[in-house]
Scaffold this motif. Structure first.
Motif, PDB file in Angstrom:
ATOM      1  N   CYS A   1      -1.122   1.446   3.926  1.00  0.00           N
ATOM      2  CA  CYS A   1      -0.531   1.016   2.952  1.00  0.00           C
ATOM      3  C   CYS A   1      -1.979   0.595   2.248  1.00  0.00           C
ATOM      4  O   CYS A   1      -2.879   0.750   2.377  1.00  0.00           O
ATOM      5  CB  CYS A   1       0.225   0.261   3.299  1.00  0.00           C
ATOM      6  SG  CYS A   1       0.976  -0.781   1.844  1.00  0.00           S
ATOM      7  N   CYS A  38      -1.311  -2.643   1.479  1.00  0.00           N
ATOM      8  CA  CYS A  38      -2.756  -3.745   1.884  1.00  0.00           C
ATOM      9  C   CYS A  38      -3.116  -3.472   3.685  1.00  0.00           C
ATOM     10  O   CYS A  38      -2.941  -4.590   3.714  1.00  0.00           O
ATOM     11  CB  CYS A  38      -0.262  -4.147   2.179  1.00  0.00           C
ATOM     12  SG  CYS A  38       0.181  -3.621   4.158  1.00  0.00           S
ATOM     13  N   GLN A  47      -2.115  -2.443   6.035  1.00  0.00           N
ATOM     14  CA  GLN A  47      -1.147  -1.285   7.331  1.00  0.00           C
ATOM     15  C   GLN A  47      -1.415   0.207   7.984  1.00  0.00           C
ATOM     16  O   GLN A  47      -1.418   0.815   6.348  1.00  0.00           O
ATOM     17  CB  GLN A  47       0.154  -1.894   7.131  1.00  0.00           C
ATOM     18  CG  GLN A  47       0.874  -1.227   7.890  1.00  0.00           C
ATOM     19  CD  GLN A  47       0.727  -2.052   9.391  1.00  0.00           C
ATOM     20  OE1 GLN A  47       0.985  -3.077   9.397  1.00  0.00           O
ATOM     21  NE2 GLN A  47       1.394  -1.037  10.616  1.00  0.00           N
ATOM     22  N   CYS A  75       6.526   0.657   4.186  1.00  0.00           N
ATOM     23  CA  CYS A  75       5.300  -0.192   4.721  1.00  0.00           C
ATOM     24  C   CYS A  75       6.312  -0.808   5.316  1.00  0.00           C
ATOM     25  O   CYS A  75       6.927  -1.648   5.176  1.00  0.00           O
ATOM     26  CB  CYS A  75       3.966  -0.544   4.027  1.00  0.00           C
ATOM     27  SG  CYS A  75       3.147  -1.320   4.719  1.00  0.00           S
ATOM     28  N   CYS A 125       4.090  -4.757   4.718  1.00  0.00           N
ATOM     29  CA  CYS A 125       4.540  -5.395   3.464  1.00  0.00           C
ATOM     30  C   CYS A 125       5.842  -5.068   2.763  1.00  0.00           C
ATOM     31  O   CYS A 125       5.969  -5.530   1.451  1.00  0.00           O
ATOM     32  CB  CYS A 125       3.314  -5.223   2.048  1.00  0.00           C
ATOM     33  SG  CYS A 125       3.385  -3.761   1.757  1.00  0.00           S
TER      34      CYS A 125
HETATM   35 ZN   LIG Z   1       2.046  -2.580   3.578  1.00  0.00          ZN
END
Ligand SMILES: [Zn+2]
Ligand SMILES: [Zn+2]
Length: 337
Positions: A6, A8, A10, A19, A22
């Motif tokens: 992701c 973010c 992850q 996700c 986030c």
């Molecule tokens: Zn994320």
């Protein structure tokens, strides 16, 4: 399978729609063969990392289906590349068929991922090639006594792949596996097998390579119904593993092809996963079949050992004999042509 992240940071997985770190919406872009985070933008969606990339979500992203594949905004379709290949579905009046359809589509998307990674054409055929790929998921009287189909056999004919929707039920599939004395029976395996028949028509039949196929896999013109009936009557030859990747492959040259093709897809994706997780090194050139195969043999040894430690059956219940290696290499060379 590649690894995906992701925006973010992850790690996210192929089937994920959100996700869980986030809460971003996730979508799979078949063109890039990547799972990415997207965000709503002017009634459509855009990539969070590359905001100039715009998308539509597949119409089946909601409810039970949870299809996470994306379409380009200028696409006139509402269903993604995967969903729109399905033309017949089991009666959705019954909730169990709603679930089955979703399970079937999930396995189909993974199979199609493998085709995309190999660069195989899926819906982009020349205009004069009328045999187009489509999927029919049918119920029969085994699970629904009032259904119109007495018995649905999975198979391929002229571009149409038919699967018995009951195969999506773990209990049915496992009981069938035991009854047929098979070491391996999965939905993904069914899709990989049937798509092998489809590509045989496209890549082997009426092509210059046909005679090479025949020399390795045998005579495809042998009476098919008779050969299958003989196989179900007598079973495979005792030493079938010397010649074939599975018992069923011994039934007919075309089944040998489809079984070996399915095995090649299994190997290709599993090796990609192993490289992505750095379990094995990326071979310097993936064109070298013997390099590829030796990595594979090491990998499945570990895979089975790990499964035994967990208390599971072998994840890889196959023997890859010298003859089978030659058949796999034939497919490997075909993929690189
Ligand atoms: Zn994320
Ligand atoms: Zn879809």
């Amino acid at each position: 399978m590649r690894r995906f992240y992701c925006h973010c940071g992850q790690e996210i997985f192929f089937d994920n729609t959100y996700c869980n770190s986030c809460n971003s919406i996730l979508g799979f872009d078949p063109e890039q063969q990547k799972l990415i985070s997207i965000e709503p933008y002017k009634g459509q969606f855009r990539s969070v990392k590359n905001p100039e990339k715009r998308y539509k979500r597949c119409v089946h992203h909601q409810h039970q289906m949870q299809c996470n594949w994306l379409l380009s905004t200028d696409d006139h379709f509402t269903q993604c590349l995967s969903c729109r290949l399905t033309r017949v579905i089991p009666n959705q009046v019954y909730p169990y068929n709603v679930k089955r359809w979703a399970v079937l589509e999930s396995a189909k998307r993974r199979m199609l991922y493998g085709l995309l990674r190999l660069g195989l054409p899926i819906d982009n055929w020349p205009a004069d090639d009328i045999q187009r790929l489509q999927f029919h998921f049918l119920e029969d009287q085994i699970s629904n006594p009032i259904d119109g189909h007495e018995q649905v056999l999975s198979g391929h004919a002229a571009g149409v792949i038919t699967l018995n929707a009951s195969e999506a039920d773990n209990s049915y599939r496992e009981a069938t596996r035991e009854a047929m004395n098979e070491p391996y029976r999965t939905l993904l395996g069914h899709f990989r097998h049937e798509i092998g028949h489809f590509y045989w028509d496209k890549l082997i039949k009426d092509q210059s390579i046909y005679n090479d196929f025949k020399a390795l896999f045998g005579d495809d013109t042998v009476d098919y119904p008779k050969a299958l009936a003989a196989y179900y009557e007598a079973g495979p030859p005792e030493d079938f593993q010397q010649e074939y990747i599975s018992a069923y492959a011994s039934a007919h040259a075309l089944e040998d092809w489809a079984e070996t093709w399915a095995h090649y897809l299994l190997m290709h994706e599993t090796l990609e996963t192993a490289v992505a997780f750095e379990v094995i090194r990326q071979p310097e050139t993936d064109r070298e079949f013997h390099v590829w195969l030796s990595e594979w043999m090491q990998l499945v040894l570990v895979l089975n050992a790990l499964n035994r430690s967990i208390g599971n059956a072998d994840a890889y219940p196959f023997v890859v004999s010298t003859k089978v290696q030659k058949k796999l290499q034939f497919i490997h060379d075909l993929m690189h042509r």
